[in-house]
Enzyme design. Structure first.
Site, PDB file in Angstrom:
ATOM      1  N   ALA A 205      78.040  48.448  40.035  1.00  0.00           N
ATOM      2  CA  ALA A 205      76.969  48.216  39.046  1.00  0.00           C
ATOM      3  C   ALA A 205      76.200  49.485  38.682  1.00  0.00           C
ATOM      4  CB  ALA A 205      76.008  47.119  39.492  1.00  0.00           C
ATOM      5  N   ALA A 206      76.682  50.656  39.101  1.00  0.00           N
ATOM      6  CA  ALA A 206      75.989  51.903  38.724  1.00  0.00           C
ATOM      7  C   ALA A 206      75.964  52.055  37.205  1.00  0.00           C
ATOM      8  CB  ALA A 206      76.673  53.111  39.363  1.00  0.00           C
ATOM      9  N   GLY A 207      77.134  51.843  36.590  1.00  0.00           N
ATOM     10  CA  GLY A 207      77.215  51.965  35.135  1.00  0.00           C
ATOM     11  C   GLY A 207      76.341  50.919  34.433  1.00  0.00           C
ATOM     12  N   ASP A 208      76.287  49.706  35.011  1.00  0.00           N
ATOM     13  CA  ASP A 208      75.467  48.642  34.423  1.00  0.00           C
ATOM     14  C   ASP A 208      73.990  49.013  34.483  1.00  0.00           C
ATOM     15  OD1 ASP A 208      77.783  47.137  34.052  1.00  0.00           O
ATOM     16  OD2 ASP A 208      77.626  46.257  36.049  1.00  0.00           O
TER      17      ASP A 208
END
Ligand code: ADP
Length: 303
Positions: free
Chosen positions: A249-252
């Protein structure tokens, strides 16, 4: 009725995560640690991330008419996300099987879209008022392309597209995007080119998308932060140094921080820096939705 800040059009999944010492090779079995079940999907993650950062957020998507779908809708509602356009459909709720490699926090993921695959242009149009009234529309590619195309066609606010998982996209769709947010691998797939290695290669590839395409490309570069590419030039945005525990979920989280910055009126590079701060918090914590920061967390990021 006043509109929402952001309409998130995307997937809602049950995440089934198994931590492992190392990812198995094809045909191999490895023993993992205890499995975790929780909410996920890029759409749901980004919706919760936006809500936690204080944005009025609506989720447009599909879940199954099953217990998982009910649980996920309830969890999103509890996070403050408007779920009126999260529609139960006769298909299994989307499932993501996540192999989480302990140590570097990298994940290997298989997504079974299930109900997410039933989000078509008609179901998106049913949420037309919410989409046209939103100050921003944020979408990803874990739903059918016609649904994404319809959402960006209806949007009157800022359109941010996170083209993940990557696939080539029609120019017509890209031309309606204000800010495209791929990582290096997604950028390569979009351009049907090898993965760019050097910063110059990343910049060249991102720039190649601009004519007749998005207004800006913000490439996320993991621990190297992000690169903002527009017709005016290239800006590097450093990552916030943290001890990486779980990159899920880093990109999210980055996308939500970016949208929050844009809606606060920040220039793109500043908004990308806000994205890096949000993503750094997420990388430093285990889990997907559980790892997403609040606005208060961003005021005091981890050292
Ligand atoms: P994705 O998770 O979509 O593949 P990236 O790996 O590029 O995307 O990560 C998204 C963002 O998360 C990066 O732009 C950066 O801001 C942040 N990030 C990722 N890994 C780290 C890390 N090890 N340390 C600090 N920030 C990180």
């Amino acid at each position: 009725m006043s509109g929402v800040d952001v309409a998130v059009v995307g997937s809602v999944n049950l995440d089934l995560t198994v931590p492992v010492g190392r990812v198995p090779r094809p045909g191999e079995t490895v023993l993992g640690a205890d499995a975790r079940r929780g909410p996920g999907g890029k759409g749901a993650n980004q919706a919760v991330a936006c809500a936690r950062l204080g944005l009025r957020t609506a989720m447009i998507g599909c879940v199954g008419e099953d217990a998982d779908g009910g649980m996920l809708a309830e969890r999103l509602r509890a996070e403050g996300v408007d779920v009126r356009h999260l529609v139960p459909v006769p298909a299994p709720t989307g499932l993501a099987m996540i192999i989480l490699e302990e140590g570097d926090g990298e994940s290997t993921i298989v997504v079974s879209p299930g109900a997410n695959g039933r989000l078509d242009a008609g179901r998106v149009r049913a949420a037309e008022g919410t989409i046209t009234g939103a100050r921003a529309v944020l979408a990803q590619l874990e739903i059918p392309i016609p649904a994404v195309a319809e959402a960006v066609r209806l949007a009157t606010g800022t359109v941010v597209l996170n083209p993940a998982p990557a696939r080539p996209l029609p120019r017509e769709l890209l031309s309606r995007v204000d800010v495209l947010v791929p990582n290096r691998h997604e950028l390569a797939v979009l351009c049907q080119a090898p993965t760019p290695e050097s910063p110059d290669e990343v910049a060249d590839l991102a720039r190649s998308l601009l004519p007749g395409g998005p207004r800006a490309v913000v490439v996320t570069l993991g621990a190297d932060g992000a690169m903002v590419v527009t017709a005016d030039g290239v800006a590097r945005v450093p990552a916030v140094p943290v001890r990486a525990v779980d990159a899920t979920a880093a990109g999210d989280s980055f996308c939500a921080g970016l949208v929050a910055g844009l809606l606060a009126g920040e220039p793109l590079a500043e908004a990308a820096a806000r994205g890096c701060r949000a993503a750094a918090v997420t990388v430093s914590r285990p889990g997907a939705i559980d790892a997403l920061p609040t606005a208060a967390d961003l005021a005091a990021p981890p050292a």
